[in-house]
Design an enzyme around this catalytic site. Structure first.
Site, short mmCIF file in Angstrom:
data_model
loop_
_atom_site.label_atom_id
_atom_site.label_comp_id
_atom_site.label_asym_id
_atom_site.label_seq_id
_atom_site.Cartn_x
_atom_site.Cartn_y
_atom_site.Cartn_z
N GLU A 88 5.39 -34.27 -0.19
CA GLU A 88 4.18 -33.69 -0.76
C GLU A 88 4.52 -32.97 -2.07
OE1 GLU A 88 0.58 -33.59 1.35
OE2 GLU A 88 1.82 -35.29 0.73
N HIS A 139 0.80 -1.22 0.00
CA HIS A 139 0.00 0.00 0.00
C HIS A 139 0.84 1.27 0.00
CE1 HIS A 139 -4.26 -1.53 1.09
NE2 HIS A 139 -3.59 -2.43 0.39
N SER A 183 -0.41 -1.01 -6.06
CA SER A 183 -0.30 -2.25 -6.84
C SER A 183 0.37 -2.01 -8.18
CB SER A 183 -1.69 -2.86 -7.07
OG SER A 183 -2.29 -3.26 -5.86
N LYS A 230 -14.68 -8.42 -7.20
CA LYS A 230 -13.86 -9.29 -8.05
C LYS A 230 -13.12 -10.33 -7.21
CE LYS A 230 -11.00 -8.76 -12.17
NZ LYS A 230 -10.40 -7.76 -13.07
N ASP A 231 -12.52 -9.88 -6.10
CA ASP A 231 -11.82 -10.81 -5.22
C ASP A 231 -12.79 -11.81 -4.59
OD1 ASP A 231 -9.46 -9.55 -5.75
OD2 ASP A 231 -9.30 -8.50 -3.84
#
Length: 415
Positions: free
Chosen positions: A292, A220, A224, A248-249
């Site tokens: 894994e 921030h 972005s 959107k998220d």
């Protein structure tokens, strides 16, 4: 991205709180009206997905810890008791196990997105380095969590990985062996080892959460990045985070949860190994030790290098090299979309990582070993040779004049 606060307390309680602990102002300014580039695509939603998955892992992990018994005699039995006797225990255990895989899937996508769009370039170097630190902590946490099942594959994975520190004996005689015995809490993997892994596995997610807060803070400050890599130049280049990107998220998180749910309810063991349903037996080594899936690329690098010490250096270096990417990439262009030569090397790198994942699951012999070494060479060459050299010789495509210009061009000039 600094911007003037627009928060206005509407009640007496809000004004009282705002003058003493302005949390509502912080949330409003940083997550409601925060200006975000208007051209962010769905690859940028994986940050929200990762935050959600971290919450899932912490909540399910805390509840599972209430029923887990970190002893060599009780660990495996307590996991089975959770599955059979604890109300909804099977759901908690599978959500935690499958959630780890989904967490890493989102983290890898998030990392490759950052690489593709140059989100590591100035002024976001600290942001990138904090992200790599989170990935490193995730790997450590997942390894310790995998050991807690105390099945055959978990036990021998701990034995093999911790024993790698003995390679330091070739540097300083006795140092590696002493370090391994200190980690084990004895002369072999046993109850002290399990207790230490359990304590650290419980602690690390909260450390990750703390670094995530720093990661968001570091995001921030400059704001972005975006698919063009062009800096914000005017208010028309941005949109308020809410409602545009919260919607959107949120949609992306729901879609991701559907995939999560499919694996959780229909194939919870698909990404695991059947040997982990056999109690740990120090006297019987599995014919083929396989970690894994999210460890496999690094495991392939370890096995591709014939020398034990250099194999460990390669294993750790595969992650450490990511910290230095902001300085290894010499190009002035952020987005690979505008770099025609480097784009080919990038997609070859993606294929290389996928190949390493597959090769790590196979026996280290014959062609598997040969291609493992080829992919290992390319993995490090991509960062140490290709990034610096291509950035100097490449002629990039013309960048749009602004974010708004790229959006309007994409939509045929329509506002």
């Amino acid at each position: 991205m600094a911007h003037e606060s627009t928060y206005k307390p509407s009640t007496g309680i809000e004004r009282w709180l705002d003058s003493r602990l302005p949390v509502p102002r912080l949330m409003h300014d940083q997550f409601m009206v925060f200006p975000a580039p208007r051209n962010l695509n769905y690859w940028w939603t994986f940050g929200a997905i990762l935050t959600f998955m971290l919450g899932v892992q912490i909540v399910t992990g805390i509840v599972l810890a209430m029923h887990y018994q970190p002893t060599t005699d009780g660990a495996f039995e307590s996991v089975e008791r959770i599955m059979r006797d604890v109300n909804w225990g099977w759901l908690l255990r599978y959500a935690h196990a499958v959630g780890a895989s989904m967490f890493f899937l989102a983290a890898f996508v998030h990392t490759f997105r950052g690489l593709y769009y140059g989100s590591y370039k100035a002024p976001r170097e600290i942001l990138w380095m904090l992200g790599v630190l989170i990935l490193f902590l995730m790997i450590a946490t997942a390894f310790m969590g995998y050991s807690l099942v105390w099945g055959q594959m978990s036990f021998w994975a701990v034995t093999v990985i911790t024993n790698l520190f003995s390679s330091l004996d070739s540097v300083i005689p006795g140092l590696g062996t002493t370090l391994v015995q200190w980690i084990w809490g004895g002369f072999s993997v046993g109850e002290p080892t399990l207790n230490r892994l359990f304590a650290l596995h419980y602690l690390f997610p909260f450390v990750i959460a703390g670094v995530v807060i720093l990661h968001i803070w570091a995001l921030h400050i400059p704001g972005s990045n975006n698919p063009t890599g062009v800096d914000v130049k005017s208010p028309s280049d941005t949109l308020p985070f809410h409602p545009y990107y919260t919607i959107k998220d949120g949609f992306a998180v729901v879609m991701f949860c559907i995939l999560f749910g499919i694996l959780l309810f229909y194939a919870p063991n698909w990404l695991g190994h059947t040997d982990n349903y056999i109690p740990a037996n120090p006297l019987q080594t599995p014919p083929h030790i396989v970690p894994e899936w999210y460890f496999l690329p690094f495991y392939a690098i370890l096995r591709a290098i014939p020398d034990k010490l250099f194999g460990v250096i390669g294993l750790i270096g595969g992650i450490v090299v990511l910290f230095f990417i902001p300085w290894l990439d010499t190009s002035r262009i952020r987005s690979v979309s505008y770099r025609p030569i480097f784009k080919w090397f990038f997609w070859l790198f993606v294929i290389c990582c996928l190949a390493l994942g597959y090769l790590g699951s196979q026996a280290p012999e014959g062609w598997y070993l040969f291609f493992g070494r080829v992919c290992t060479i390319y993995y490090f060459a991509f960062f140490l040779i290709i990034m610096p050299v291509v950035g100097l010789i490449e002629r990039p495509k013309r960048l749009p004049g602004s974010i708004t210009e790229s959006v309007l061009a994409k939509h045929g000039g329509a506002a």
